[in-house]
Design a protein around this motif. Structure first.
Motif, PDB file in Angstrom:
ATOM      1  N   ALA A  27       0.223  39.585  13.006  1.00  0.00           N
ATOM      2  CA  ALA A  27       1.312  39.914  12.146  1.00  0.00           C
ATOM      3  C   ALA A  27       2.448  40.914  12.788  1.00  0.00           C
ATOM      4  O   ALA A  27       3.667  40.831  12.563  1.00  0.00           O
ATOM      5  CB  ALA A  27       0.510  40.815  10.947  1.00  0.00           C
ATOM      6  N   ALA A  28       1.945  41.529  13.877  1.00  0.00           N
ATOM      7  CA  ALA A  28       2.882  42.490  14.556  1.00  0.00           C
ATOM      8  C   ALA A  28       4.065  41.714  15.405  1.00  0.00           C
ATOM      9  O   ALA A  28       5.207  41.753  15.445  1.00  0.00           O
ATOM     10  CB  ALA A  28       2.232  43.524  15.608  1.00  0.00           C
ATOM     11  N   ILE A  29       3.336  40.703  15.992  1.00  0.00           N
ATOM     12  CA  ILE A  29       3.981  39.482  16.610  1.00  0.00           C
ATOM     13  C   ILE A  29       5.173  38.971  16.022  1.00  0.00           C
ATOM     14  O   ILE A  29       6.187  38.657  16.288  1.00  0.00           O
ATOM     15  CB  ILE A  29       3.218  38.552  17.664  1.00  0.00           C
ATOM     16  CG1 ILE A  29       2.387  39.260  18.370  1.00  0.00           C
ATOM     17  CG2 ILE A  29       4.105  37.286  18.054  1.00  0.00           C
ATOM     18  CD1 ILE A  29       1.382  38.256  19.040  1.00  0.00           C
ATOM     19  N   ALA A  30       4.692  38.479  14.963  1.00  0.00           N
ATOM     20  CA  ALA A  30       5.585  37.878  13.832  1.00  0.00           C
ATOM     21  C   ALA A  30       6.700  38.784  13.258  1.00  0.00           C
ATOM     22  O   ALA A  30       7.757  38.193  13.215  1.00  0.00           O
ATOM     23  CB  ALA A  30       4.797  37.240  12.798  1.00  0.00           C
ATOM     24  N   TYR A  31       6.172  39.996  13.226  1.00  0.00           N
ATOM     25  CA  TYR A  31       7.384  40.925  12.660  1.00  0.00           C
ATOM     26  C   TYR A  31       8.528  41.102  13.567  1.00  0.00           C
ATOM     27  O   TYR A  31       9.393  41.003  13.527  1.00  0.00           O
ATOM     28  CB  TYR A  31       6.453  42.347  12.442  1.00  0.00           C
ATOM     29  CG  TYR A  31       7.403  43.304  11.935  1.00  0.00           C
ATOM     30  CD1 TYR A  31       7.371  43.519  10.490  1.00  0.00           C
ATOM     31  CD2 TYR A  31       8.220  44.309  12.708  1.00  0.00           C
ATOM     32  CE1 TYR A  31       8.215  44.422   9.829  1.00  0.00           C
ATOM     33  CE2 TYR A  31       9.138  45.350  12.097  1.00  0.00           C
ATOM     34  CZ  TYR A  31       8.956  45.191  10.659  1.00  0.00           C
ATOM     35  OH  TYR A  31       9.859  46.442  10.275  1.00  0.00           O
ATOM     36  N   VAL A  32       8.097  41.091  14.902  1.00  0.00           N
ATOM     37  CA  VAL A  32       8.995  41.181  16.112  1.00  0.00           C
ATOM     38  C   VAL A  32       9.871  40.013  16.067  1.00  0.00           C
ATOM     39  O   VAL A  32      10.995  40.201  16.356  1.00  0.00           O
ATOM     40  CB  VAL A  32       8.308  41.716  17.538  1.00  0.00           C
ATOM     41  CG1 VAL A  32       9.263  41.684  18.559  1.00  0.00           C
ATOM     42  CG2 VAL A  32       7.724  43.095  17.468  1.00  0.00           C
ATOM     43  N   CYS A  33       9.237  39.063  16.201  1.00  0.00           N
ATOM     44  CA  CYS A  33       9.949  37.698  16.156  1.00  0.00           C
ATOM     45  C   CYS A  33      10.987  37.392  15.072  1.00  0.00           C
ATOM     46  O   CYS A  33      12.289  37.204  15.326  1.00  0.00           O
ATOM     47  CB  CYS A  33       8.988  36.377  16.055  1.00  0.00           C
ATOM     48  SG  CYS A  33       7.955  36.073  17.288  1.00  0.00           S
ATOM     49  N   LYS A  34      10.775  37.664  13.833  1.00  0.00           N
ATOM     50  CA  LYS A  34      11.542  37.632  12.828  1.00  0.00           C
ATOM     51  C   LYS A  34      12.767  38.697  12.750  1.00  0.00           C
ATOM     52  O   LYS A  34      13.886  38.338  12.658  1.00  0.00           O
ATOM     53  CB  LYS A  34      11.000  37.790  11.361  1.00  0.00           C
ATOM     54  CG  LYS A  34      11.720  37.748  10.238  1.00  0.00           C
ATOM     55  CD  LYS A  34      10.903  38.055   8.914  1.00  0.00           C
ATOM     56  CE  LYS A  34      11.813  37.624   7.641  1.00  0.00           C
ATOM     57  NZ  LYS A  34      11.459  37.910   6.360  1.00  0.00           N
ATOM     58  N   ALA A  35      12.577  40.022  13.491  1.00  0.00           N
ATOM     59  CA  ALA A  35      13.694  40.739  13.602  1.00  0.00           C
ATOM     60  C   ALA A  35      14.403  40.226  14.725  1.00  0.00           C
ATOM     61  O   ALA A  35      15.639  40.722  14.693  1.00  0.00           O
ATOM     62  CB  ALA A  35      13.095  42.170  14.265  1.00  0.00           C
ATOM     63  N   ASN A  36      14.029  39.282  15.711  1.00  0.00           N
ATOM     64  CA  ASN A  36      14.980  38.892  16.487  1.00  0.00           C
ATOM     65  C   ASN A  36      15.522  37.577  16.172  1.00  0.00           C
ATOM     66  O   ASN A  36      16.109  36.909  16.980  1.00  0.00           O
ATOM     67  CB  ASN A  36      14.227  38.686  18.024  1.00  0.00           C
ATOM     68  CG  ASN A  36      13.766  39.911  18.616  1.00  0.00           C
ATOM     69  OD1 ASN A  36      14.702  40.286  19.573  1.00  0.00           O
ATOM     70  ND2 ASN A  36      12.854  40.670  18.486  1.00  0.00           N
ATOM     71  N   GLY A  37      15.149  36.997  15.125  1.00  0.00           N
ATOM     72  CA  GLY A  37      15.515  35.644  14.802  1.00  0.00           C
ATOM     73  C   GLY A  37      14.826  34.415  15.460  1.00  0.00           C
ATOM     74  O   GLY A  37      15.527  33.572  15.902  1.00  0.00           O
ATOM     75  N   VAL A  38      13.796  34.781  15.977  1.00  0.00           N
ATOM     76  CA  VAL A  38      13.112  33.835  16.694  1.00  0.00           C
ATOM     77  C   VAL A  38      11.971  33.388  15.726  1.00  0.00           C
ATOM     78  O   VAL A  38      11.190  33.885  15.026  1.00  0.00           O
ATOM     79  CB  VAL A  38      12.280  34.420  17.842  1.00  0.00           C
ATOM     80  CG1 VAL A  38      11.428  33.345  18.627  1.00  0.00           C
ATOM     81  CG2 VAL A  38      13.223  34.854  18.954  1.00  0.00           C
ATOM     82  N   GLU A  39      11.632  32.081  15.902  1.00  0.00           N
ATOM     83  CA  GLU A  39      10.550  31.161  15.073  1.00  0.00           C
ATOM     84  C   GLU A  39       9.238  31.749  15.558  1.00  0.00           C
ATOM     85  O   GLU A  39       9.127  31.849  16.578  1.00  0.00           O
ATOM     86  CB  GLU A  39      10.697  29.448  15.157  1.00  0.00           C
ATOM     87  CG  GLU A  39       9.936  28.988  14.489  1.00  0.00           C
ATOM     88  CD  GLU A  39      10.320  27.340  14.905  1.00  0.00           C
ATOM     89  OE1 GLU A  39       9.438  26.490  14.444  1.00  0.00           O
ATOM     90  OE2 GLU A  39      11.319  26.859  15.220  1.00  0.00           O
ATOM     91  N   CYS A  40       8.469  31.572  14.450  1.00  0.00           N
ATOM     92  CA  CYS A  40       7.112  32.047  14.928  1.00  0.00           C
ATOM     93  C   CYS A  40       6.208  31.344  13.863  1.00  0.00           C
ATOM     94  O   CYS A  40       6.373  31.034  12.984  1.00  0.00           O
ATOM     95  CB  CYS A  40       6.734  33.696  14.550  1.00  0.00           C
ATOM     96  SG  CYS A  40       5.273  34.158  15.153  1.00  0.00           S
ATOM     97  N   VAL A  41       4.929  30.782  14.669  1.00  0.00           N
ATOM     98  CA  VAL A  41       3.816  30.217  14.035  1.00  0.00           C
ATOM     99  C   VAL A  41       2.392  30.628  14.585  1.00  0.00           C
ATOM    100  O   VAL A  41       2.573  30.974  15.783  1.00  0.00           O
ATOM    101  CB  VAL A  41       3.858  28.553  13.903  1.00  0.00           C
ATOM    102  CG1 VAL A  41       3.903  28.132  15.385  1.00  0.00           C
ATOM    103  CG2 VAL A  41       2.950  28.234  12.969  1.00  0.00           C
TER     104      VAL A  41
END
Length: 240
Positions: free
Chosen positions: A160-174
């Motif tokens: 969840a922490a990785i996804a949080y950082v990804c979303k803040a950067n506009g980077v797709e995450c799965v």
């Protein structure tokens, strides 16, 4: 470029072994190792981000900044919480929550402002659900019961922490996670024996899960576009 984020050293070793990569072929960055390859026609960088939220968040930002990643796939193991599932079941969680960000004695355990929603197309081959992340792994029975009562499906210490950082950067995450173990009730033995038993199951299942992710799910994760769901956080209030 697509990044594949792997947290634990044993998970990383299992991936290197599966892909016939010698550790000497890896490069070093401040949080672990990485190597570049091509999978399914895509340029990929696989990296060991390190365990717990601090390491994984910092390594995520480092990789985004230094390698211009447009997508990150989080691959690894997790603890099972929902007992309708079993060890080795694989998940693409569509809700990712950090459950150690509130004063749980006076606030809800899950704070919306630390929740990420990802659109996952469901089919017969994919399990979805809620993944809970905290710095503390789920070992003690009381922690397991608390998560179960809050409708957590699986739990880890990174995603969840990785996804949080990804979303803040506009980077797709799965996220792709396999259940390696379930907590056991230490009241039936001792806390130490319970923890050791769970740890042994975890270590046994790591290579099985990582091989399954690579063989059966990684191509889908690489080739599929995943979007963040529209999600408006609610203001947290004090429980009465």
């Amino acid at each position: 470029m697509i990044g594949i984020s792997i947290a634990a050293k044993k998970e990383w070793e299992a991936v290197l072994n599966k892909l016939n990569i010698n550790v000497d072929e890896c490069n070093i960055f401040p949080f672990g190792e990485y190597f570049k390859t091509n999978l399914y026609g895509e340029e990929i960088i696989l990296y060991r981000c390190g365990v717990r939220k601090m390491n994984c968040s910092a390594s995520t930002q480092y990789m985004i900044d230094h390698f211009n990643l447009n997508k990150i796939i989080v691959a690894g193991t997790c603890a099972g919480i929902d007992d309708s599932y079993k060890n080795l079941d694989i998940f693409f969680p569509n809700k990712l929550v950090q459950y150690d960000c509130t004063v749980k004695e006076t606030e809800p355990l899950i704070k919306d402002s630390f929740t990420i929603m990802i659109d996952i197309t469901t089919n017969d081959n994919i399990n979805t659900g809620t993944l809970g992340t905290a710095d503390k792994p789920v070992v003690m029975w009381k922690d397991y019961i608390e998560l179960k009562e809050n409708n957590i499906t699986i739990a880890d210490t990174e995603s969840a922490a990785i996804a949080y950082v990804c979303k803040a950067n506009g980077v797709e995450c799965v996220v792709i996670k396999g259940i390696s173990d379930f907590p056991t009730n230490e009241n039936e033995t001792t806390k130490e024996e319970s923890h050791e038993g769970q740890l042994n199951v975890f270590l046994t299942n790591i290579p099985i899960i990582m091989n399954s992710i690579i063989d059966n799910y990684l191509q889908y994760a690489i080739k599929t576009k995943f979007n963040y769901s529209d999600y408006i956080p609610k203001e947290t209030t004090i429980k009465r």
